[in-house]
Design an enzyme around this catalytic site. Structure first.
Site: not given
Ligand code: GCU
Length: 454
Positions: A273-275
């Site tokens: 889970i990024e950005n």
């Protein structure tokens, strides 16, 4: 899409430790307060976030209590974790007794300013084999906090072993090596395959476009399994359309995850889970709730959640994600950080990785009420080999050795890195998706992580 190395934070790698020595970790059992014996308190459900069907309000009475009747498989010391909410700003002290005797624990049921903020307080207590009573009695006229449940024992740590050292590889870009060649050259058995993304709607596809079945990804998964290995599939990454954002509810998102689990009969998944997927609180909650559904529908499945970090541990967004997991009762197997792209750190990258992990351990321990040992067994890291996206943050094989020692000392759940595709020297030019940017032997980094088995 995701072939941008410069901004791409590596995905997670999952490690699944072997069940070697498992100290106090028989499976945990939950007892709901609304089903306990209640004196001078009432069952209510007007503040969200409780588990079961409600919680107990102690009704602002000195001497009001909740008494749980619990079962211990054997005599001995066990952790007792109370899940509670205190919407005031003052502690609500209680006497805690086991089988009528005060435990002597001076645990705080601190105020958090909102009745929807659920916290945990953990004590160690000696239980007898068989039936025991655990009573929490309010000792001031404020009464106790609102009590949601009691958890007896620690949640069991996930399995370790070869799964614990599963480096990332991606087959649609970065000049991928044949995974069976990697296995033969390094002994690695598990891979973390990147990335499943949204195809524009709530439908999963490799890199957002390649099909689940009938393409290069399925061919490689079959080959890995035929050679005695297996795969963890990773969802997300830095670039592209994220399922967490394109699916509008937790159940729809869980359905998208499930299609991939079913396509390959997966034993483990990784949510990288990024950005924007990481940055949005609604989406973070959706991912947590979707993973709860996945856990409920796929008994035994291993889940990792991977995200960026500071050199001293998760930032406030990362801590919020972990706290949401704990509040939801998500028994996530591994909270995994990516200790690089800091933009400033002290010491070697190996030392910065260790200090990031210590911060992560503290965050997971506090959110879940785990013992130190069990907190370590629920954390991991995914490093990046060679040059990263930030000058001055080159990760060397010496750094990997530092991390390997730490992993072995604490039995962390996962030691992975981004990526196999980069685990070779560049032929010319700088680093990218297909080489490390430093002088190295082929697979030098993979050969270090495979030494970790939990
Ligand atoms: C409020 C709150 C209750 C809580 C009570 C208390 O009335 O809504 O849930 O139990 O305060 O002070 O204990």
């Amino acid at each position: 899409m995701s072939r941008i190395t410069r901004v791409l934070l590596p995905l997670t790698v999952a490690l699944v430790p072997m069940l070697v020595v498992v100290p106090e970790s028989a499976a945990a059992t939950d007892y709901q307060a609304e089903n306990a014996t209640i004196s001078q308190g009432v069952v209510e459900s007007n503040h969200t976030g409780f588990t079961g069907t409600g919680f107990v309000n102690y009704d602002n009475v000195t001497g009001s209590y909740v008494e749980f009747t619990i079962t211990a498989p054997a005599a001995g010391s066990t952790s007792l974790t109370f899940r509670f909410a205190n919407g005031t700003t003052a502690n609500r002290p209680m006497d805690l007794t086991v089988n009528g005797a005060l435990t002597g624990n001076d645990v705080s049921f601190a105020g958090a300013g909102a009745w929807t903020t659920w916290q945990t307080a953990t004590i160690s207590a000696n239980l007898s084999a068989g039936t025991n009573t655990v009573r929490a009695t309010a000792v001031t006229a404020n009464g106790g906090p609102n009590i949601d449940r009691l958890t007896v024992g620690d949640s069991a740590p996930p399995p370790l072993g070869a799964m614990a050292a599963a480096p990332y590889e991606y087959f649609g870009w970065g000049n991928p090596q044949r995974p069976t060649d990697v296995m033969a050259a390094t002994g690695v058995k598990w891979f973390t395959l990147a990335f499943i993304l949204s195809n524009g709607s709530c439908t999963p596809a490799w890199d957002g476009s390649r099909p689940l079945t009938g393409g290069v990804d399925q061919t490689n998964i079959n080959a890995i399994r035929n050679a005695g290995g297996d795969v963890i599939v990773s969802f997300g990454g830095w670039s592209g359309n994220k399922l967490g954002e394109r699916c509008s509810s937790a159940s729809a998102l869980a359905g998208a995850y499930q299609r991939v689990i079913d396509a390959y009969r997966l034993k483990a998944i990784d949510i990288d889970i990024e950005n924007t997927e990481f940055g949005n609180a609604t989406v973070r909650q959706r991912v947590v709730d979707a993973l709860k559904i996945v856990k409920a529908n796929n008994p035994g499945i291993v889940t990792y959640v991977t995200f960026g970090t500071t050199p001293t541990g998760p930032d406030s967004t990362g801590r919020d994600l972990i706290n949401r997991g704990a509040a939801a009762g998500l028994n996530n197997d591994g909270w995994i950080v990516m200790p690089f792209d800091f933009g400033g750190h002290s010491g070697t990258m190996g030392q910065a990785s260790v200090s990031a992990m210590e911060g992560l351990k503290a965050a997971v321990k506090s959110a879940y009420g785990y013992t130190d040992d069990n907190a370590y067994r629920h954390i991991g890291l995914s490093s990046m080999n060679g040059k990263t996206d930030v000058a001055g943050e080159t990760v060397t094989t010496n750094d990997f050795q530092t991390i390997l020692s730490y992993a072995r000392q604490h039995h962390i759940v996962r030691f992975s890195f981004w990526s196999v595709n980069r685990d070779r020297q560049c032929v010319s030019g700088g680093d990218a998706d297909a080489c490390s940017g430093i002088s190295q032997q082929p697979y030098a980094f993979t050969k270090i992580i495979v030494q970790y088995t939990g």
